[in-house]
Write a protein that holds these residues in place. Structure first.
Motif, PDB file in Angstrom:
ATOM      1  N   LEU A 101       0.933  -1.311  -0.012  1.00 45.74           N
ATOM      2  CA  LEU A 101      -0.057  -0.155  -0.015  1.00 45.74           C
ATOM      3  C   LEU A 101       0.732   1.170   0.054  1.00 45.74           C
ATOM      4  O   LEU A 101       0.605   2.261  -0.838  1.00 45.74           O
ATOM      5  N   SER A 140      -8.051   1.238   2.190  1.00 41.61           N
ATOM      6  CA  SER A 140      -7.287   0.729   3.517  1.00 41.61           C
ATOM      7  C   SER A 140      -7.736   1.368   4.503  1.00 41.61           C
ATOM      8  O   SER A 140      -8.554   2.502   4.495  1.00 41.61           O
ATOM      9  N   ARG A 163      -4.277  -0.958   8.241  1.00 39.88           N
ATOM     10  CA  ARG A 163      -2.819  -1.404   7.585  1.00 39.88           C
ATOM     11  C   ARG A 163      -2.303  -2.245   8.530  1.00 39.88           C
ATOM     12  O   ARG A 163      -0.955  -2.266   8.729  1.00 39.88           O
ATOM     13  N   SER A 222     -10.086  -4.348   4.881  1.00 39.66           N
ATOM     14  CA  SER A 222     -10.473  -3.163   3.779  1.00 39.66           C
ATOM     15  C   SER A 222      -9.614  -3.276   2.706  1.00 39.66           C
ATOM     16  O   SER A 222     -10.311  -2.849   1.543  1.00 39.66           O
ATOM     17  N   CYS A 223      -8.589  -3.773   2.655  1.00 43.46           N
ATOM     18  CA  CYS A 223      -7.443  -3.476   1.697  1.00 43.46           C
ATOM     19  C   CYS A 223      -7.524  -4.357   0.540  1.00 43.46           C
ATOM     20  O   CYS A 223      -6.568  -4.250  -0.464  1.00 43.46           O
ATOM     21  N   CYS A 282      -2.278  -5.427   2.970  1.00 40.75           N
ATOM     22  CA  CYS A 282      -1.461  -4.251   3.750  1.00 40.75           C
ATOM     23  C   CYS A 282      -0.211  -4.709   4.393  1.00 40.75           C
ATOM     24  O   CYS A 282       0.825  -3.988   4.720  1.00 40.75           O
TER      25      CYS A 282
END
Length: 271
Positions: free
Chosen positions: A45, A67, A70, A76-77, A95
């Motif tokens: 990321l 994101s 992280r 989410s990523c 992440c």
């Protein structure tokens, strides 16, 4: 199992092939970028952050991606990297993936989750609200308001608690759907059903939970599970495919309970 590639290089130049799509109904395409000076200790990321800084300086639209934490917790990523959800490292979210997984001069193909139930919002961002609706259909336990019992008041054996915890580690990232040729959400739904079915707190709504969540999963347009196992291989939390079998047993039990309910007979005119 994929092994991280460690080498003495501190910097590398990469060719990026990134999916760009301006909206859900827009026609998407791959765009090619060259990125120089990527360090091996960058996260994936962070590499995308560097790409976006470059694009903004050039007056171009940055690549949209998701994101949050992280730290491999929020889910989410997610995106597909060189054909693999979350990239080449197992048990790793995007992440947590670092650029030492790649070599100088590599071409890296980056695209969003591919599933009808996960429509693209923009670029690498997809709408995963279908998962939220599956949870809303029954992935919870109802509780009366007021003072709660002490957490240790209800004794639960360690093997059961450990298995429930393993199911609860699902972060809802959607990699299982992206990896499955059928775009099935069975692993996600099974983990959420099993987590609660194993614990006594989840038993009062056990049958309605299984039937409602499976029905919602089907209504969202996810495919059927055919036991291919790609979901398990792509899952960053290594959720066991055994939970899908547990979900099926829960569902059959729920259907049996529904059929065993006494039928109401209304006495009307002429009866």
């Amino acid at each position: 199992m994929s092994t991280p590639c460690f080498n003495n290089q501190t910097q590398m130049n990469l060719k990026l092939k990134v999916w760009r799509q301006s909206g859900p109904k827009a026609k998407g395409r791959f765009e090619n970028y060259t990125l120089e000076g990527v360090t091996s200790d960058m996260s994936f990321l962070e590499m995308l952050d560097v790409l976006n800084e470059k694009l903004i300086k050039e007056g171009k639209s940055p690549v949209e991606f998701e994101s949050d934490c992280r730290e491999g917790i929020c889910g989410s990523c997610g995106c597909v990297i060189n054909g693999q959800p979350h990239g080449p490292w197992q048990k790793t979210t995007v992440c947590q993936l670092h650029m030492r997984a790649f070599r100088d001069g590599d071409t890296v193909v980056i695209e969003p989750w591919r599933a009808e139930a996960f429509p693209v919002i923009k670029d690498l961002v997809v709408d995963r609200s279908a998962f939220d609706r599956i949870i809303s259909a029954g992935g919870y336990t109802s509780a009366k308001s007021g003072q709660h019992a002490d957490a240790n008041a209800m004794l639960i054996g360690k093997p059961v608690a450990d298995e429930a915890f393993d199911a609860a580690t699902c972060i809802g990232c959607g990699a299982c759907v992206a990896a499955c040729p059928n775009a099935s959400a069975s692993l996600f739904t099974a983990a959420k059903i099993t987590q609660l079915a194993l614990l006594p707190q989840g038993h009062p709504e056990r049958t309605t939970r299984a039937s409602r969540m499976v029905a919602q999963m089907d209504a969202e347009g996810f495919g059927n599970c055919t036991n291919i196992g790609e979901c398990r291989a792509a899952c960053p939390k290594e959720i066991s495919i055994d939970y899908i079998a547990k979900m099926r047993r829960e569902y059959v039990g729920a259907m049996g309970a529904e059929l065993s309910k006494p039928t109401k007979v209304t006495v009307g005119d002429g009866v």
